[in-house]
Design an enzyme around this catalytic site. Sequence first.
Site, PDB file in Angstrom:
ATOM      1  N   LYS A   1       0.866  -0.927   0.108  1.00 51.85           N
ATOM      2  CA  LYS A   1       0.133  -0.012  -0.059  1.00 51.85           C
ATOM      3  C   LYS A   1       0.776   1.247   0.071  1.00 51.85           C
ATOM      4  O   LYS A   1       0.407   2.247  -0.051  1.00 51.85           O
ATOM      5  CB  LYS A   1      -0.788   0.001   1.366  1.00 51.85           C
ATOM      6  N   GLY A   2       2.313   1.257   0.350  1.00 56.39           N
ATOM      7  CA  GLY A   2       2.986   2.347   0.624  1.00 56.39           C
ATOM      8  C   GLY A   2       3.455   3.262  -0.465  1.00 56.39           C
ATOM      9  O   GLY A   2       3.388   4.239  -0.417  1.00 56.39           O
TER      10      GLY A   2
ATOM     11  N   GLU B   1       7.371   2.436  -6.196  1.00 57.82           N
ATOM     12  CA  GLU B   1       7.591   2.078  -5.035  1.00 57.82           C
ATOM     13  C   GLU B   1       7.824   3.108  -4.160  1.00 57.82           C
ATOM     14  O   GLU B   1       8.319   4.089  -4.209  1.00 57.82           O
ATOM     15  CB  GLU B   1       8.902   1.128  -4.753  1.00 57.82           C
ATOM     16  N   ASP B   2       7.417   2.758  -2.625  1.00 61.72           N
ATOM     17  CA  ASP B   2       7.695   3.762  -1.851  1.00 61.72           C
ATOM     18  C   ASP B   2       9.140   4.031  -1.030  1.00 61.72           C
ATOM     19  O   ASP B   2       9.910   5.140  -1.171  1.00 61.72           O
ATOM     20  CB  ASP B   2       6.575   3.830  -0.469  1.00 61.72           C
TER      21      ASP B   2
ATOM     22  N   LYS C   1      16.885   3.886   0.919  1.00 59.25           N
ATOM     23  CA  LYS C   1      17.672   3.645   2.131  1.00 59.25           C
ATOM     24  C   LYS C   1      18.880   2.843   1.667  1.00 59.25           C
ATOM     25  O   LYS C   1      19.021   1.705   2.085  1.00 59.25           O
ATOM     26  CB  LYS C   1      17.010   2.702   3.220  1.00 59.25           C
TER      27      LYS C   1
ATOM     28  N   VAL D   1      11.029   5.472   9.085  1.00 62.40           N
ATOM     29  CA  VAL D   1      10.410   6.738   8.600  1.00 62.40           C
ATOM     30  C   VAL D   1       8.960   6.220   8.387  1.00 62.40           C
ATOM     31  O   VAL D   1       8.726   5.210   8.039  1.00 62.40           O
ATOM     32  CB  VAL D   1      11.020   7.327   7.381  1.00 62.40           C
TER      33      VAL D   1
ATOM     34  N   ASP E   1       3.656   3.459   6.648  1.00 64.04           N
ATOM     35  CA  ASP E   1       2.799   3.534   7.914  1.00 64.04           C
ATOM     36  C   ASP E   1       3.861   3.056   9.136  1.00 64.04           C
ATOM     37  O   ASP E   1       4.753   2.478   9.054  1.00 64.04           O
ATOM     38  CB  ASP E   1       2.015   2.250   7.816  1.00 64.04           C
TER      39      ASP E   1
HETATM   40  P1  IMP Z   1      12.953  -4.455   1.704  1.00 62.91           P
HETATM   41  O1  IMP Z   1      12.478  -5.818   0.996  1.00 62.91           O
HETATM   42  O2  IMP Z   1      13.897  -4.471   2.733  1.00 62.91           O
HETATM   43  O3  IMP Z   1      13.504  -3.424   0.560  1.00 62.91           O
HETATM   44  O4  IMP Z   1      11.623  -3.605   2.015  1.00 62.91           O
HETATM   45  C1  IMP Z   1      10.886  -2.850   1.363  1.00 62.91           C
HETATM   46  C2  IMP Z   1       9.513  -2.709   1.987  1.00 62.91           C
HETATM   47  O5  IMP Z   1       9.758  -2.398   3.650  1.00 62.91           O
HETATM   48  C3  IMP Z   1       9.028  -1.067   1.868  1.00 62.91           C
HETATM   49  O6  IMP Z   1       7.995  -1.391   0.671  1.00 62.91           O
HETATM   50  C4  IMP Z   1       8.280  -0.917   3.057  1.00 62.91           C
HETATM   51  O7  IMP Z   1       6.982  -1.399   3.108  1.00 62.91           O
HETATM   52  C5  IMP Z   1       8.966  -1.367   4.203  1.00 62.91           C
HETATM   53  N1  IMP Z   1      10.019  -0.465   4.841  1.00 62.91           N
HETATM   54  C6  IMP Z   1      11.414  -0.592   4.747  1.00 62.91           C
HETATM   55  N2  IMP Z   1      11.734   0.673   5.309  1.00 62.91           N
HETATM   56  C7  IMP Z   1      10.833   1.365   5.859  1.00 62.91           C
HETATM   57  C8  IMP Z   1      10.585   2.342   6.872  1.00 62.91           C
HETATM   58  O8  IMP Z   1      11.461   3.163   7.288  1.00 62.91           O
HETATM   59  N3  IMP Z   1       9.463   2.767   7.127  1.00 62.91           N
HETATM   60  C9  IMP Z   1       8.225   1.986   6.624  1.00 62.91           C
HETATM   61  N4  IMP Z   1       8.341   1.207   5.789  1.00 62.91           N
HETATM   62  C10 IMP Z   1       9.457   0.539   5.555  1.00 62.91           C
HETATM   63 MG    MG Z   2       4.782  -1.342   5.725  1.00 59.59          MG
END
Ligand code: IMP
Ligand code: MG
Length: 185
Positions: free
Chosen positions: A46-47, A103-104, A135, A157, A163
């Site tokens: 949803k982000g 993507e968020d 990040k 964040v 969220d």
């Molecule tokens: P990844 O698979 O570790 O790259 O995670 C990506 C997903 O983790 C994103 O789509 C977010 O839903 C969640 N996420 C990662 N960091 C944060 C944050 O700082 N705040 C909120 N959601 C996060």
């Molecule tokens: Mg999340």
Amino acid sequence: MIQSYEEYLGETLITSERLQARIVELGKQISADYEGKDLLLVCILKGGVLFLTDLMRRISVPHAIDFMAVSSYGVGSRESTGAVRILMDLKTDILGRNVLLVEDIIDSGHTLDYITRVLRARNPASLRICTLLDKAERREVQVTLDYVGFTIPNKFVFGYGLDLDEVYRNLPFIGVVKPGTILSD
Ligand code: IMP
Ligand code: MG
């Protein structure tokens, strides 16, 4: 999370004005790059929703949108495990389409790595990635990002689609969680 968001806000990382200004720039860049081409924006729920709806208003080339939902966290963990599942798939057949993933945030990269593998196997004409936040220092899997709004430090964040235990996605800015905040998963 029934308190006002101020309870959990350490600092504002990116104001609404900076977000919107950067989204205008991204929209211009994407519009130039896809001039004369078919374009399908794929938003990861949803982000990515707030980012998608603001970004698409800044994209001047005709385009369609579709949505996909994935789960990227293991139970009891805030870390992405690499065990990603599709919760809701696209309605659109992407064969031969120019797909731009919206993507968020890219954190470890596991979620994106999984999604891009799934989508590439469906043979789109092209597949590019647009993320609002990167990040970068948290990366565990190498992924290529084509459009990045902001590279941010390793802090949790929320706001603007992101969220805190499912709430505060509506905030128009990106905030950093106050140190000491206990989150339920
Ligand atoms: P990844 O698979 O570790 O790259 O995670 C990506 C997903 O983790 C994103 O789509 C977010 O839903 C969640 N996420 C990662 N960091 C944060 C944050 O700082 N705040 C909120 N959601 C996060
Ligand atoms: Mg999340």
